[in-house]
Scaffold this motif. Structure first.
Motif, short mmCIF file in Angstrom:
data_model
loop_
_atom_site.label_atom_id
_atom_site.label_comp_id
_atom_site.label_asym_id
_atom_site.label_seq_id
_atom_site.Cartn_x
_atom_site.Cartn_y
_atom_site.Cartn_z
N GLY A 146 0.80 -1.22 0.00
CA GLY A 146 0.00 0.00 0.00
C GLY A 146 0.83 1.26 0.00
N ARG A 147 1.94 1.25 0.74
CA ARG A 147 2.76 2.47 0.81
C ARG A 147 3.39 2.78 -0.55
N VAL A 148 3.75 1.74 -1.31
CA VAL A 148 4.30 1.96 -2.65
C VAL A 148 3.21 2.45 -3.60
N LEU A 149 2.05 1.81 -3.53
CA LEU A 149 0.96 2.19 -4.43
C LEU A 149 0.49 3.62 -4.16
N ARG A 150 0.45 4.02 -2.90
CA ARG A 150 0.06 5.41 -2.59
C ARG A 150 1.04 6.40 -3.18
N LEU A 151 2.32 6.11 -3.08
CA LEU A 151 3.35 6.97 -3.68
C LEU A 151 3.16 7.04 -5.19
N GLN A 152 2.96 5.90 -5.82
CA GLN A 152 2.83 5.87 -7.27
C GLN A 152 1.55 6.58 -7.73
N GLN A 153 0.48 6.42 -6.97
CA GLN A 153 -0.77 7.10 -7.34
C GLN A 153 -0.60 8.61 -7.25
N GLU A 154 0.04 9.06 -6.19
CA GLU A 154 0.26 10.51 -6.02
C GLU A 154 1.09 11.07 -7.17
N ARG A 155 2.12 10.35 -7.56
CA ARG A 155 2.99 10.82 -8.63
C ARG A 155 2.29 10.75 -9.99
N LEU A 156 1.50 9.69 -10.21
CA LEU A 156 0.74 9.60 -11.46
C LEU A 156 -0.26 10.75 -11.56
N ASP A 157 -0.95 11.04 -10.48
CA ASP A 157 -1.91 12.14 -10.49
C ASP A 157 -1.21 13.45 -10.85
N HIS A 158 0.00 13.62 -10.34
CA HIS A 158 0.77 14.84 -10.64
C HIS A 158 1.11 14.91 -12.13
N PHE A 159 1.63 13.82 -12.68
CA PHE A 159 1.99 13.82 -14.10
C PHE A 159 0.76 13.99 -14.99
N ALA A 160 -0.30 13.26 -14.67
CA ALA A 160 -1.49 13.27 -15.52
C ALA A 160 -2.16 14.64 -15.57
N SER A 161 -2.07 15.39 -14.48
CA SER A 161 -2.75 16.69 -14.42
C SER A 161 -1.86 17.86 -14.79
N SER A 162 -0.61 17.59 -15.18
CA SER A 162 0.27 18.68 -15.60
C SER A 162 -0.19 19.21 -16.95
N GLY A 163 0.34 20.33 -17.35
CA GLY A 163 -0.06 20.93 -18.62
C GLY A 163 0.75 20.48 -19.80
N ALA A 164 1.59 19.47 -19.63
CA ALA A 164 2.46 19.00 -20.71
C ALA A 164 1.65 18.28 -21.78
N PRO A 165 2.19 18.17 -23.00
CA PRO A 165 1.53 17.38 -24.04
C PRO A 165 1.31 15.94 -23.56
N VAL A 166 0.29 15.29 -24.08
CA VAL A 166 -0.08 13.97 -23.57
C VAL A 166 1.04 12.95 -23.73
N GLU A 167 1.81 13.05 -24.82
CA GLU A 167 2.91 12.10 -25.00
C GLU A 167 3.93 12.25 -23.88
N GLN A 168 4.24 13.48 -23.47
CA GLN A 168 5.19 13.70 -22.39
C GLN A 168 4.63 13.23 -21.06
N ARG A 169 3.35 13.49 -20.84
CA ARG A 169 2.72 13.05 -19.59
C ARG A 169 2.75 11.53 -19.47
N LEU A 170 2.45 10.85 -20.57
CA LEU A 170 2.47 9.39 -20.53
C LEU A 170 3.89 8.87 -20.36
N ARG A 171 4.84 9.47 -21.05
CA ARG A 171 6.24 9.05 -20.91
C ARG A 171 6.70 9.21 -19.45
N ASP A 172 6.39 10.36 -18.87
CA ASP A 172 6.80 10.61 -17.48
C ASP A 172 6.17 9.59 -16.53
N ALA A 173 4.89 9.33 -16.72
CA ALA A 173 4.19 8.37 -15.85
C ALA A 173 4.72 6.96 -16.05
#
Length: 202
Positions: free
Chosen positions: A69-96
């Motif tokens: 759970g502690r790993v998944l919470r970290l990953q979810q928080e970081r995915l939410d950050h990448f997904a909601s950034s203003g970067a182009p979708v290809e960059q957001r997916l690459r980062d995630a």
């Protein structure tokens, strides 16, 4: 759960009880296997009583759930950050896509223990974990679908299959990745993210 009662704390006997129990359980699960590790062994190795364990974790089952759970919470928080950034979708997916590789490698014992022992969870905990993982995968899939919908990614491969393709590689990391190997975590992450993007390009 650990983290709700105990904050930071570093190293040895100064580490809060819940963190010490979780660290000890993780080590023993990795060395012996979840099913071959007893509650008594965990509390003895952590230097606490069974009462202390049950104060923070209701059961050994809860410890296994928290390991992942502690790993998944970290990953979810970081995915939410990448997904909601203003970067182009290809960059957001690459980062995630790269981030889930790096964070898995950085917590490889936790991830390996969990995937090896997930079937031993109680039905209630298993259902909870699957719901948490589903939320993560759905947010990741939404990036693929956004790119397909806007023409950035090819739309001839189902988004679900693309997601399973990438996470199959992530879940396999524990079988081959070694810290003393030729590739650093970020290099592995960059390679796997690039493979994903190549599969999606029109």
């Amino acid at each position: 759960m650990a983290g709700t009662k105990d904050g930071g704390g570093v190293g040895g006997g100064t580490k809060p009880v819940a963190q010490r129990l979780l660290a000890t359980a993780t080590r023993l699960f990795a060395e012996q296997g979840y099913d071959r590790t007893s509650v008594q062994e965990i509390v003895d190795a952590a230097g606490v009583t069974k009462g202390a364990l049950y104060h923070y974790f209701g059961s050994k089952d809860d410890l296994l759930h928290e390991v992942y759970g502690r790993v998944l919470r970290l990953q979810q928080e970081r995915l939410d950050h990448f997904a909601s950034s203003g970067a182009p979708v290809e960059q957001r997916l690459r980062d995630a896509a790269a981030d889930v590789v790096v964070t898995t490698i950085e917590n490889l014992d936790d991830a390996t223990i969990f995937f090896r022992s997930m079937h031993l969870l109680s039905p209630e905990k298993d259902k909870q974990v699957r719901a948490e993982r589903r939320r993560y995968h759905e947010r990741f899939r939404a990036l693929v679908e956004e790119g397909q919908r806007t023409g950035v990614f090819a739309a001839d491969i189902p988004a679900d299959l693309i997601v399973d393709y990438h996470f199959g590689s992530v879940h396999h990391l524990g079988t081959w990745y070694r810290a003393d190997g030729p590739l650093a975590p970020q290099q592995v992450a960059d390679h796997l993210a690039e493979l994903l993007l190549r599969a999606l390009r029109p």
